[in-house]
Design a protein around this motif. Structure first.
Motif, PDB file in Angstrom:
ATOM      1  N   PHE A  74       0.832  -1.202   0.000  1.00  0.00           N
ATOM      2  CA  PHE A  74       0.000   0.000   0.000  1.00  0.00           C
ATOM      3  C   PHE A  74       0.868   1.254   0.000  1.00  0.00           C
ATOM      4  CE2 PHE A  74      -2.248   3.259   2.556  1.00  0.00           C
ATOM      5  CZ  PHE A  74      -3.342   3.473   1.730  1.00  0.00           C
ATOM      6  N   ARG A  75       1.859   1.278   0.875  1.00  0.00           N
ATOM      7  CA  ARG A  75       2.717   2.459   0.967  1.00  0.00           C
ATOM      8  C   ARG A  75       3.540   2.648  -0.308  1.00  0.00           C
ATOM      9  NH1 ARG A  75       4.554   5.116   4.963  1.00  0.00           N
ATOM     10  NH2 ARG A  75       6.711   4.522   4.620  1.00  0.00           N
ATOM     11  N   THR A  76       3.929   1.558  -0.908  1.00  0.00           N
ATOM     12  CA  THR A  76       4.686   1.660  -2.164  1.00  0.00           C
ATOM     13  C   THR A  76       3.797   2.218  -3.275  1.00  0.00           C
ATOM     14  OG1 THR A  76       6.073  -0.208  -1.512  1.00  0.00           O
ATOM     15  CG2 THR A  76       6.058   0.377  -3.839  1.00  0.00           C
ATOM     16  N   LEU A  77       2.578   1.736  -3.343  1.00  0.00           N
ATOM     17  CA  LEU A  77       1.640   2.265  -4.345  1.00  0.00           C
ATOM     18  C   LEU A  77       1.403   3.759  -4.123  1.00  0.00           C
ATOM     19  CD1 LEU A  77      -1.059  -0.577  -4.698  1.00  0.00           C
ATOM     20  CD2 LEU A  77       0.938  -0.128  -6.138  1.00  0.00           C
ATOM     21  N   ILE A  90       4.472   5.624  -5.458  1.00  0.00           N
ATOM     22  CA  ILE A  90       4.570   5.643  -6.919  1.00  0.00           C
ATOM     23  C   ILE A  90       3.470   6.524  -7.510  1.00  0.00           C
ATOM     24  CG2 ILE A  90       4.508   4.241  -9.021  1.00  0.00           C
ATOM     25  CD1 ILE A  90       5.666   1.945  -7.397  1.00  0.00           C
ATOM     26  N   ASN A  91       2.326   6.504  -6.878  1.00  0.00           N
ATOM     27  CA  ASN A  91       1.232   7.360  -7.348  1.00  0.00           C
ATOM     28  C   ASN A  91       1.620   8.832  -7.258  1.00  0.00           C
ATOM     29  OD1 ASN A  91      -1.564   7.748  -8.201  1.00  0.00           O
ATOM     30  ND2 ASN A  91      -1.877   8.582  -6.143  1.00  0.00           N
ATOM     31  N   ARG A  92       2.291   9.164  -6.156  1.00  0.00           N
ATOM     32  CA  ARG A  92       2.663  10.557  -5.938  1.00  0.00           C
ATOM     33  C   ARG A  92       3.866  10.950  -6.787  1.00  0.00           C
ATOM     34  NH1 ARG A  92       5.172  12.071  -1.037  1.00  0.00           N
ATOM     35  NH2 ARG A  92       4.519  10.025  -0.360  1.00  0.00           N
ATOM     36  N   ARG A  93       4.796  10.017  -6.993  1.00  0.00           N
ATOM     37  CA  ARG A  93       6.035  10.324  -7.709  1.00  0.00           C
ATOM     38  C   ARG A  93       6.143   9.416  -8.926  1.00  0.00           C
ATOM     39  NH1 ARG A  93      10.582  11.385  -4.330  1.00  0.00           N
ATOM     40  NH2 ARG A  93      11.608  10.998  -6.316  1.00  0.00           N
ATOM     41  N   SER A  94       5.187   9.550  -9.801  1.00  0.00           N
ATOM     42  CA  SER A  94       5.135   8.685 -10.975  1.00  0.00           C
ATOM     43  C   SER A  94       6.435   8.806 -11.771  1.00  0.00           C
ATOM     44  CB  SER A  94       3.945   9.076 -11.843  1.00  0.00           C
ATOM     45  OG  SER A  94       3.627   8.043 -12.736  1.00  0.00           O
ATOM     46  N   ASP A 130      14.729   5.450  -5.614  1.00  0.00           N
ATOM     47  CA  ASP A 130      13.882   6.449  -4.965  1.00  0.00           C
ATOM     48  C   ASP A 130      12.893   5.767  -4.024  1.00  0.00           C
ATOM     49  OD1 ASP A 130      15.117   8.403  -6.487  1.00  0.00           O
ATOM     50  OD2 ASP A 130      13.571   8.380  -8.054  1.00  0.00           O
ATOM     51  N   ALA A 131      12.248   4.735  -4.540  1.00  0.00           N
ATOM     52  CA  ALA A 131      11.234   4.034  -3.745  1.00  0.00           C
ATOM     53  C   ALA A 131      11.874   3.374  -2.535  1.00  0.00           C
ATOM     54  CB  ALA A 131      10.514   3.001  -4.608  1.00  0.00           C
ATOM     55  N   ALA A 132      13.027   2.734  -2.745  1.00  0.00           N
ATOM     56  CA  ALA A 132      13.700   2.045  -1.640  1.00  0.00           C
ATOM     57  C   ALA A 132      14.077   3.038  -0.549  1.00  0.00           C
ATOM     58  CB  ALA A 132      14.937   1.319  -2.153  1.00  0.00           C
ATOM     59  N   GLU A 133      14.606   4.183  -0.971  1.00  0.00           N
ATOM     60  CA  GLU A 133      15.011   5.164   0.026  1.00  0.00           C
ATOM     61  C   GLU A 133      13.795   5.697   0.785  1.00  0.00           C
ATOM     62  OE1 GLU A 133      16.860   8.613  -1.530  1.00  0.00           O
ATOM     63  OE2 GLU A 133      17.358   9.415   0.469  1.00  0.00           O
ATOM     64  N   HIS A 134      12.740   5.981   0.059  1.00  0.00           N
ATOM     65  CA  HIS A 134      11.528   6.493   0.705  1.00  0.00           C
ATOM     66  C   HIS A 134      10.997   5.512   1.745  1.00  0.00           C
ATOM     67  CE1 HIS A 134       7.617   8.402   1.206  1.00  0.00           C
ATOM     68  NE2 HIS A 134       7.082   7.227   1.033  1.00  0.00           N
ATOM     69  N   MET A 135      11.048   4.235   1.422  1.00  0.00           N
ATOM     70  CA  MET A 135      10.477   3.232   2.319  1.00  0.00           C
ATOM     71  C   MET A 135      11.475   2.752   3.357  1.00  0.00           C
ATOM     72  SD  MET A 135       7.319   2.380   1.298  1.00  0.00           S
ATOM     73  CE  MET A 135       7.133   0.637   1.689  1.00  0.00           C
ATOM     74  N   GLY A 136      12.721   3.166   3.227  1.00  0.00           N
ATOM     75  CA  GLY A 136      13.718   2.681   4.173  1.00  0.00           C
ATOM     76  C   GLY A 136      14.058   1.220   3.956  1.00  0.00           C
ATOM     77  N   LEU A 137      13.999   0.775   2.711  1.00  0.00           N
ATOM     78  CA  LEU A 137      14.317  -0.619   2.395  1.00  0.00           C
ATOM     79  C   LEU A 137      15.616  -0.691   1.607  1.00  0.00           C
ATOM     80  CD1 LEU A 137      10.876  -2.038   1.198  1.00  0.00           C
ATOM     81  CD2 LEU A 137      11.911  -2.124   3.470  1.00  0.00           C
ATOM     82  N   THR A 138      16.225  -1.861   1.620  1.00  0.00           N
ATOM     83  CA  THR A 138      17.382  -2.085   0.758  1.00  0.00           C
ATOM     84  C   THR A 138      16.890  -2.256  -0.677  1.00  0.00           C
ATOM     85  OG1 THR A 138      17.264  -4.470   1.028  1.00  0.00           O
ATOM     86  CG2 THR A 138      18.633  -3.251   2.603  1.00  0.00           C
ATOM     87  N   LEU A 139      17.802  -2.093  -1.615  1.00  0.00           N
ATOM     88  CA  LEU A 139      17.435  -2.257  -3.021  1.00  0.00           C
ATOM     89  C   LEU A 139      16.905  -3.661  -3.333  1.00  0.00           C
ATOM     90  CD1 LEU A 139      20.017  -0.246  -5.140  1.00  0.00           C
ATOM     91  CD2 LEU A 139      17.542  -0.107  -5.246  1.00  0.00           C
ATOM     92  N   LEU A 151       9.181   3.631 -12.395  1.00  0.00           N
ATOM     93  CA  LEU A 151       7.997   2.954 -11.872  1.00  0.00           C
ATOM     94  C   LEU A 151       6.765   3.821 -12.060  1.00  0.00           C
ATOM     95  CD1 LEU A 151       9.633   1.816  -8.506  1.00  0.00           C
ATOM     96  CD2 LEU A 151       9.399   0.488 -10.622  1.00  0.00           C
ATOM     97  N   THR A 152       5.713   3.237 -12.568  1.00  0.00           N
ATOM     98  CA  THR A 152       4.429   3.932 -12.673  1.00  0.00           C
ATOM     99  C   THR A 152       3.323   2.950 -12.317  1.00  0.00           C
ATOM    100  OG1 THR A 152       4.431   3.410 -15.047  1.00  0.00           O
ATOM    101  CG2 THR A 152       5.107   5.624 -14.439  1.00  0.00           C
ATOM    102  N   LEU A 153       2.188   3.495 -11.889  1.00  0.00           N
ATOM    103  CA  LEU A 153       1.039   2.638 -11.598  1.00  0.00           C
ATOM    104  C   LEU A 153       0.341   2.251 -12.896  1.00  0.00           C
ATOM    105  CD1 LEU A 153      -0.698   4.176  -8.454  1.00  0.00           C
ATOM    106  CD2 LEU A 153       1.171   2.523  -8.607  1.00  0.00           C
TER     107      LEU A 153
END
Lengths: 157, 157
Positions: free
Chosen positions: B50-53, B56-60, B66-75, B105-107
């Motif tokens: 959900f948080r990933t979607l 990506i929705n906000r930063r299409s 970018d996504a990994a850093e935002h979520m605090g996850l490793t690549l 990444l895009t939805l």
DNA sequence: TATTGTTATACTCTATAACTATA
DNA sequence: TATAGTTATAGAGTATAACAATA
């Protein structure tokens, strides 16, 4: 007094606005807590493990079913989690002598100290973040948390 | 006005009390939100999904990094998560034509509707819980959530 | 050489289905 | 037969280490 920090005028709030804030902010806080819990020094534990230790500490001698119900997990899931905690020597699992189907759960000495250290370290981390927050804001935060708890307490435990 | 609901007198709060409330109550709320998100009707998604979607929705067109850093996850973790979302046709992953190392990444259409339905259903659930909460308490809750967000926003993105 | 991502591997968390042991 | 728990199996989420492709 009010209005010193973030709190300002609005004394009412719509259901929708409130729901939106909860959905946006609770996961954010959760992730920070989780990542903190995972670098607690010597013994790392996960959030579910932490919550399970808290439960067993409070209800020493509780059964596997008690723990599963409290956490909202199925019995196999809780059984697996307890497997992990037992193998790490944080929990003792023994057959109930009265009813030999039941397993009674208690913390080991190591479980108690691990729980306490995890709790203190996480509280210290949160405390550090809160240092620069005005006390009035902290009061609002505490009240907000209590309201949050009251909302979820009945349904979801 | 204040004092109609749970809020009463204290206008200050210690760092310790505040930290304790956060640690006790945030996980409680989180569990309820998670379990709700998992019964959203047709398409079930997890909190990380959900948080990933949402991201990506906000930063299409954002990259995997970018996504990994935002979520605090490793690549690798984010790569695996995107694998899942792509295989469920919720996200499109394409090589950036400018820099062929990057993935954009895009939805998908299905991703957008899934996100929207999940969000609305969870908000409706939260709204239901909040119906019986006094509006004054909701205002405190909203302020509390905003303070909570401000505390975690800088450090833990 | 540095950056972006994937693959290989492993462990935890969680579920459902099928099973065992006890009541 | 009903209850308490375990085992088998599977999938998501996460990590680290090793690798490949591109800049």
């Amino acid at each position: 007094m009010w209005g010193r920090g973030i709190l300002r005028e609005n004394v009412q709030s719509s259901v929708e606005e409130c729901a939106r804030e909860i959905l946006d902010d609770v996961p954010l806080a959760m992730r920070a807590i989780r990542s903190q819990l995972r670098k607690n020094g010597a013994i790392e534990i996960s959030i579910p493990q932490f919550r399970t230790l808290v439960f067993i500490n409070r209800r020493s001698g509780a059964s596997l079913s008690d723990a599963a119900e409290h956490m909202g997990l199925t019995l196999p899931s809780m059984s697996a989690m307890i497997d992990g905690l037992v193998s790490r020597n944080l929990v003792m699992r023994r057959t109930d002598s009265q009813d030999r189907r039941r397993m009674t759960l208690t913390l080991t000495e190591r479980g108690r100290t691990t729980l306490q250290r995890a709790r203190e370290s996480t509280l210290a981390y949160l405390g550090g973040l809160l240092e620069s927050t005005p006390a009035a804001d902290r009061a609002v935060l505490v009240k907000g948390m209590q309201i949050l708890k009251s909302i979820f307490a009945e349904r979801s435990v």
